[in-house]
Motif scaffolding. Structure first.
Motif, PDB file in Angstrom:
ATOM      1  N   LYS A 341      15.787  33.593  45.887  1.00  0.00           N
ATOM      2  CA  LYS A 341      16.267  34.494  44.842  1.00  0.00           C
ATOM      3  C   LYS A 341      17.347  33.839  43.987  1.00  0.00           C
ATOM      4  O   LYS A 341      17.338  33.962  42.757  1.00  0.00           O
ATOM      5  CB  LYS A 341      16.812  35.780  45.475  1.00  0.00           C
ATOM      6  N   VAL A 342      18.266  33.132  44.633  1.00  0.00           N
ATOM      7  CA  VAL A 342      19.341  32.468  43.891  1.00  0.00           C
ATOM      8  C   VAL A 342      18.772  31.377  42.984  1.00  0.00           C
ATOM      9  O   VAL A 342      19.240  31.173  41.854  1.00  0.00           O
ATOM     10  CB  VAL A 342      20.383  31.899  44.874  1.00  0.00           C
ATOM     11  N   THR A 343      17.763  30.676  43.446  1.00  0.00           N
ATOM     12  CA  THR A 343      17.132  29.642  42.622  1.00  0.00           C
ATOM     13  C   THR A 343      16.504  30.246  41.370  1.00  0.00           C
ATOM     14  O   THR A 343      16.620  29.686  40.267  1.00  0.00           O
ATOM     15  CB  THR A 343      16.068  28.892  43.440  1.00  0.00           C
ATOM     16  N   GLU A 344      15.837  31.378  41.509  1.00  0.00           N
ATOM     17  CA  GLU A 344      15.257  32.047  40.345  1.00  0.00           C
ATOM     18  C   GLU A 344      16.340  32.523  39.385  1.00  0.00           C
ATOM     19  O   GLU A 344      16.178  32.458  38.158  1.00  0.00           O
ATOM     20  CB  GLU A 344      14.395  33.225  40.788  1.00  0.00           C
ATOM     21  N   ILE A 345      17.459  32.974  39.923  1.00  0.00           N
ATOM     22  CA  ILE A 345      18.565  33.428  39.070  1.00  0.00           C
ATOM     23  C   ILE A 345      19.158  32.256  38.294  1.00  0.00           C
ATOM     24  O   ILE A 345      19.500  32.376  37.108  1.00  0.00           O
ATOM     25  CB  ILE A 345      19.630  34.129  39.932  1.00  0.00           C
ATOM     26  N   LEU A 346      19.271  31.096  38.940  1.00  0.00           N
ATOM     27  CA  LEU A 346      19.798  29.914  38.247  1.00  0.00           C
ATOM     28  C   LEU A 346      18.894  29.504  37.091  1.00  0.00           C
ATOM     29  O   LEU A 346      19.375  29.048  36.041  1.00  0.00           O
ATOM     30  CB  LEU A 346      19.955  28.767  39.240  1.00  0.00           C
ATOM     31  N   LYS A 347      17.580  29.645  37.248  1.00  0.00           N
ATOM     32  CA  LYS A 347      16.666  29.316  36.157  1.00  0.00           C
ATOM     33  C   LYS A 347      16.880  30.249  34.971  1.00  0.00           C
ATOM     34  O   LYS A 347      16.873  29.820  33.813  1.00  0.00           O
ATOM     35  CB  LYS A 347      15.224  29.406  36.640  1.00  0.00           C
ATOM     36  N   LYS A 348      17.087  31.524  35.238  1.00  0.00           N
ATOM     37  CA  LYS A 348      17.308  32.482  34.150  1.00  0.00           C
ATOM     38  C   LYS A 348      18.658  32.266  33.474  1.00  0.00           C
ATOM     39  O   LYS A 348      18.802  32.534  32.272  1.00  0.00           O
ATOM     40  CB  LYS A 348      17.228  33.914  34.690  1.00  0.00           C
ATOM     41  N   SER A 349      19.642  31.788  34.230  1.00  0.00           N
ATOM     42  CA  SER A 349      20.988  31.633  33.677  1.00  0.00           C
ATOM     43  C   SER A 349      21.072  30.536  32.618  1.00  0.00           C
ATOM     44  O   SER A 349      22.069  30.450  31.894  1.00  0.00           O
ATOM     45  CB  SER A 349      21.979  31.335  34.807  1.00  0.00           C
ATOM     46  N   ARG A 350      20.063  29.688  32.499  1.00  0.00           N
ATOM     47  CA  ARG A 350      20.079  28.631  31.493  1.00  0.00           C
ATOM     48  C   ARG A 350      20.038  29.188  30.081  1.00  0.00           C
ATOM     49  O   ARG A 350      20.443  28.516  29.125  1.00  0.00           O
ATOM     50  CB  ARG A 350      18.895  27.687  31.702  1.00  0.00           C
ATOM     51  N   PHE A 351      19.526  30.406  29.930  1.00  0.00           N
ATOM     52  CA  PHE A 351      19.400  31.010  28.609  1.00  0.00           C
ATOM     53  C   PHE A 351      20.611  31.869  28.242  1.00  0.00           C
ATOM     54  O   PHE A 351      20.584  32.563  27.224  1.00  0.00           O
ATOM     55  CB  PHE A 351      18.135  31.863  28.547  1.00  0.00           C
ATOM     56  N   ALA A 352      21.650  31.853  29.065  1.00  0.00           N
ATOM     57  CA  ALA A 352      22.870  32.618  28.787  1.00  0.00           C
ATOM     58  C   ALA A 352      23.913  31.718  28.129  1.00  0.00           C
ATOM     59  O   ALA A 352      24.032  30.532  28.459  1.00  0.00           O
ATOM     60  CB  ALA A 352      23.425  33.220  30.079  1.00  0.00           C
ATOM     61  N   GLN A 353      24.656  32.281  27.204  1.00  0.00           N
ATOM     62  CA  GLN A 353      25.721  31.556  26.502  1.00  0.00           C
ATOM     63  C   GLN A 353      27.066  31.997  27.070  1.00  0.00           C
ATOM     64  O   GLN A 353      27.381  33.183  27.092  1.00  0.00           O
ATOM     65  CB  GLN A 353      25.647  31.832  25.006  1.00  0.00           C
ATOM     66  N   VAL A 354      27.848  31.030  27.541  1.00  0.00           N
ATOM     67  CA  VAL A 354      29.098  31.314  28.246  1.00  0.00           C
ATOM     68  C   VAL A 354      30.285  30.907  27.375  1.00  0.00           C
ATOM     69  O   VAL A 354      30.301  29.806  26.803  1.00  0.00           O
ATOM     70  CB  VAL A 354      29.143  30.561  29.596  1.00  0.00           C
ATOM     71  N   THR A 355      31.277  31.810  27.306  1.00  0.00           N
ATOM     72  CA  THR A 355      32.545  31.532  26.614  1.00  0.00           C
ATOM     73  C   THR A 355      33.675  31.747  27.613  1.00  0.00           C
ATOM     74  O   THR A 355      33.841  32.859  28.139  1.00  0.00           O
ATOM     75  CB  THR A 355      32.729  32.453  25.401  1.00  0.00           C
ATOM     76  N   ARG A 356      34.438  30.684  27.876  1.00  0.00           N
ATOM     77  CA  ARG A 356      35.532  30.773  28.850  1.00  0.00           C
ATOM     78  C   ARG A 356      36.797  31.240  28.144  1.00  0.00           C
ATOM     79  O   ARG A 356      37.290  30.597  27.215  1.00  0.00           O
ATOM     80  CB  ARG A 356      35.762  29.413  29.495  1.00  0.00           C
ATOM     81  N   VAL A 357      37.356  32.362  28.581  1.00  0.00           N
ATOM     82  CA  VAL A 357      38.542  32.931  27.941  1.00  0.00           C
ATOM     83  C   VAL A 357      39.794  32.748  28.780  1.00  0.00           C
ATOM     84  O   VAL A 357      40.911  32.916  28.284  1.00  0.00           O
ATOM     85  CB  VAL A 357      38.312  34.424  27.650  1.00  0.00           C
ATOM     86  N   TRP A 358      39.649  32.457  30.066  1.00  0.00           N
ATOM     87  CA  TRP A 358      40.801  32.204  30.949  1.00  0.00           C
ATOM     88  C   TRP A 358      40.312  31.329  32.093  1.00  0.00           C
ATOM     89  O   TRP A 358      39.173  30.855  32.091  1.00  0.00           O
ATOM     90  CB  TRP A 358      41.401  33.516  31.437  1.00  0.00           C
ATOM     91  N   ASP A 359      41.158  31.114  33.102  1.00  0.00           N
ATOM     92  CA  ASP A 359      40.783  30.207  34.189  1.00  0.00           C
ATOM     93  C   ASP A 359      39.491  30.647  34.882  1.00  0.00           C
ATOM     94  O   ASP A 359      38.583  29.844  35.095  1.00  0.00           O
ATOM     95  CB  ASP A 359      41.918  30.120  35.217  1.00  0.00           C
ATOM     96  N   TYR A 360      39.435  31.933  35.244  1.00  0.00           N
ATOM     97  CA  TYR A 360      38.256  32.433  35.951  1.00  0.00           C
ATOM     98  C   TYR A 360      37.626  33.632  35.253  1.00  0.00           C
ATOM     99  O   TYR A 360      36.868  34.375  35.853  1.00  0.00           O
ATOM    100  CB  TYR A 360      38.617  32.816  37.390  1.00  0.00           C
ATOM    101  N   GLU A 361      37.940  33.814  33.978  1.00  0.00           N
ATOM    102  CA  GLU A 361      37.377  34.933  33.218  1.00  0.00           C
ATOM    103  C   GLU A 361      36.507  34.398  32.089  1.00  0.00           C
ATOM    104  O   GLU A 361      36.883  33.453  31.386  1.00  0.00           O
ATOM    105  CB  GLU A 361      38.491  35.821  32.653  1.00  0.00           C
ATOM    106  N   PHE A 362      35.327  35.040  31.933  1.00  0.00           N
ATOM    107  CA  PHE A 362      34.340  34.537  30.994  1.00  0.00           C
ATOM    108  C   PHE A 362      33.712  35.704  30.240  1.00  0.00           C
ATOM    109  O   PHE A 362      33.707  36.845  30.711  1.00  0.00           O
ATOM    110  CB  PHE A 362      33.213  33.784  31.722  1.00  0.00           C
ATOM    111  N   GLN A 363      33.176  35.350  29.070  1.00  0.00           N
ATOM    112  CA  GLN A 363      32.307  36.257  28.329  1.00  0.00           C
ATOM    113  C   GLN A 363      30.925  35.619  28.272  1.00  0.00           C
ATOM    114  O   GLN A 363      30.776  34.459  27.885  1.00  0.00           O
ATOM    115  CB  GLN A 363      32.814  36.511  26.916  1.00  0.00           C
ATOM    116  N   VAL A 364      29.904  36.384  28.652  1.00  0.00           N
ATOM    117  CA  VAL A 364      28.544  35.875  28.726  1.00  0.00           C
ATOM    118  C   VAL A 364      27.671  36.688  27.776  1.00  0.00           C
ATOM    119  O   VAL A 364      27.663  37.926  27.835  1.00  0.00           O
ATOM    120  CB  VAL A 364      27.991  35.962  30.168  1.00  0.00           C
TER     121      VAL A 364
END
Length: 601
Positions: A341-364
């Protein structure tokens, strides 16, 4: 004797296998009634099996210390004797009271230890009917291991499924495994919405109770009868965001207000993932893992009680050892199913755009939506990570962006270490009955044969609520031979019968069918070809001999032909004459230089 040897080598053989064996080996065809009778004689008598239940329970405790085995009985009057003096009966003797089997409960120490140390604080409850002459219900509690496989915890044989029996079962179960998990987490129980079961579960303190969404869907469709509600319902049940859940409920309200009112009367904490306890880490919405267990034990449900319990013990022991071997060989951090399941999720995550706003906080940004993720808190605004126990697409994209290992962000419930802990213990086998020590107690009488309420079933089951009925399609291409209308046949035609007068017939000689003889255009001995020089009308070359097309000589019979046949014959003769004339006039024109310089072929 033939079947006895067969059963010794294959105890799980069913009636179909017995029938095929007798037919293939001995050429004997036996009906099911005789096979069932023979199988009962080989497996043992149900009455004798009930009588030895106390002795069997004592052997479980002796071979598996720490196990919980309860056999409950009650005293019943089995016979009454009277003394007759002449024609009048004198004082009657009091009835003889004998113990009669009522119910039993079994929970092995090895199974209990594995569940408490390696499984999630979650289990499902369900009951299935036994197929023995004395009927009964098998109640079961089934959990989930780290690889999301069903894990039987305890089971009981009771006389019926109601509030009293479920309370008795859950009381013994909580005494065996405790009212809370080892880490102090309250139990989460999944079941259907049976009234007696809901009341019994409510007696356990601090327990969270989930309802099987499949049963809720059936009841809803049965009352309101539309398939569109199913899509809305499952969308509301599967969402992990509370605000999104309210939006879907408003859509249901606008579509069907009565269905919305009916569904609102069920507390959302029982059926939607957005209101589930996040500490359980189980995403199940149905009780399918318990149904899988019921199918798994299908072959032993018709056996006598001791053989039934022994069959369950052997199946459970084989399953635990097989999974132990698989877990010991597995070298990854996560169990196989969760890693997939995690492997399938990693494949889908390639199409997400990530913006890092703090050390451990992100906007996706994913599929035209924005999500907030905080990795240090294990938080994603969609709620998937919190309920499932492993990161979903949005969190996985953030983990990839910082080059971290996604396995470190998954719950410990899904690790291979927990998986191995589940199967560290063992269910010890029981010796043969001939080696059991003597047991000083009365034999138990079997329970009374209970007639099931309602009329006995004679046909196949009815369709469940929401299940569409398949009808045989009615053909609309049937043509009536009487009125030539479509949609019915001449047997059901309401129009008066139409009499067709046959056309006059004339006796004619039937044309012979054979090989004709004639002179046609073909190849001559000097291989000359009929040609025509330009601007000339003379032909050159010899006339060849070949197979012609005139009417041949054959053998035919006499039949009465109709006028239509005679007209068809005349047309064929005319067409044949025209084709013959056209072939005789057909010529081939060649260029002059080619005609003069090269020989013709």
């Amino acid at each position: 004797m033939k079947l006895r040897r067969l059963f010794q080598s294959n105890p799980e053989m069913n009636l179909k296998g017995m029938r095929e064996h007798l037919k293939n080996e001995y050429g004997i065809e036996v009906d099911n009634r005789r096979l069932w009778k023979a199988k009962g004689e080989i497996e043992g008598d149900h009455v004798q099996s009930y009588g030895k239940m106390r002795r069997y329970a004592s052997m479980i405790i002796a071979t598996n210390p720490g196990s919980t085995t309860i056999v409950q009985s009650e005293l019943v009057a089995v016979e009454t004797k009277t003394i007759e003096d002449g024609n009048e009966a004198s004082d009657s003797i009091p009835p003889v009271m004998k113990p009669q089997f009522k119910r039993c409960f079994v929970c092995y120490e090895g199974v209990k230890a594995g569940f408490l140390t390696g499984c999630k604080p979650f289990f499902g409850l369900d009951g299935c009917h036994l197929k023995s002459p004395y009927k009964g219900i098998l109640l079961s509690a089934v959990g989930l291991d780290a690889n999301m496989h069903f894990y039987p915890i305890a089971y009981a044989i009771v006389e019926a499924e109601n509030n009293e029996r479920w309370k008795w079962f859950l009381q013994l179960l909580t005494e065996a495994i405790g009212e809370k998990a080892i880490n102090g987490q309250p139990w989460c129980i999944m079941s259907d919405r049976q009234k007696g079961l809901i009341e019994a579960v409510s007696t356990i303190p601090n327990v969270s109770h989930r309802y099987c969404c499949f049963h809720i869907e059936n009841n809803m469709v049965k009352d309101f009868g539309t398939s569109y509600l199913k899509n809305y319902f499952w969308a509301a049940a599967e969402t992990t965001n509370l605000q999104k859940f309210h939006n879907i409920m408003n859509q249901i309200k606008s579509f069907n207000k009565e269905a919305y009112t009916w569904l609102s009367n069920i507390d959302p904490k029982h059926w939607t993932m957005s209101c589930f306890d996040p500490n359980v880490k189980v995403e199940h919405l149905t009780n399918n893992h318990v149904e899988s267990f019921n199918d798994w034990i299908e072959e032993v449900r018709f056996k006598p009680p001791i053989d039934l319990l022994e069959g369950l013990r052997i199946q459970n022991s084989n399953m635990m050892y097989a999974r132990k071997v698989t877990a010991d060989r597995w070298q990854e951090k996560l169990t196989p199913k969760i890693q997939l399941k995690v492997t399938e999720i990693l494949k889908k995550s390639r199409f997400a755009q990530v913006t890092r706003v703090w050390d451990y906080e992100f906007q996706v940004d994913y599929k035209n939506n924005s999500y907030t993720v905080r990795l240090d808190e294990g938080y994603c605004i969609c709620g998937q990570w919190k309920i499932r126990g492993y990161p979903y697409v949005h969190a996985a994209a953030c983990i990839n962006s910082i080059r971290a290992n996604i396995y470190d962000y998954c719950s410990n419930y899904f690790t291979t270490e927990q998986w191995r802990k589940t199967y560290e213990k063992v269910i010890h086998p029981l010796p043969d009955e001939s080696m059991w020590p003597p047991f000083e107690d009365e034999l138990l009488f079997p329970p009374p044969v209970r007639r099931q309420p309602g009329r006995p079933k004679k046909h196949r089951r009815r369709k469940v609520a929401g299940e569409e009925r398949t009808l045989k399609p009615i053909s609309s291409s049937k043509t009536c031979k009487n009125c030539k209308e479509i949609g019915h046949t001449r047997h059901t035609c309401k129009a008066p019968p139409i009499v067709e007068h046959p056309a006059p017939t004339t006796p004619v000689q039937r044309r012979g069918r054979g090989r004709g003889r004639g002179i046609g255009r073909g190849q001559s001995k000097d291989k000359a070809t009929t040609t025509v020089a330009p601007n000339t009308n003379s032909t050159q070359g010899n006339r060849g001999r070949g197979r012609g097309r005139p009417r041949g000589r054959g053998r035919g019979g006499i039949r009465h032909a109709t006028i239509q046949d005679m007209e068809q014959s005349e047309n064929e003769v005319e067409e044949h004459a025209q084709e013959t004339e056209a072939e005789e006039l057909t010529t081939v024109e060649l260029p002059l230089d080619l005609f003069q310089t090269q020989p013709t072929r």
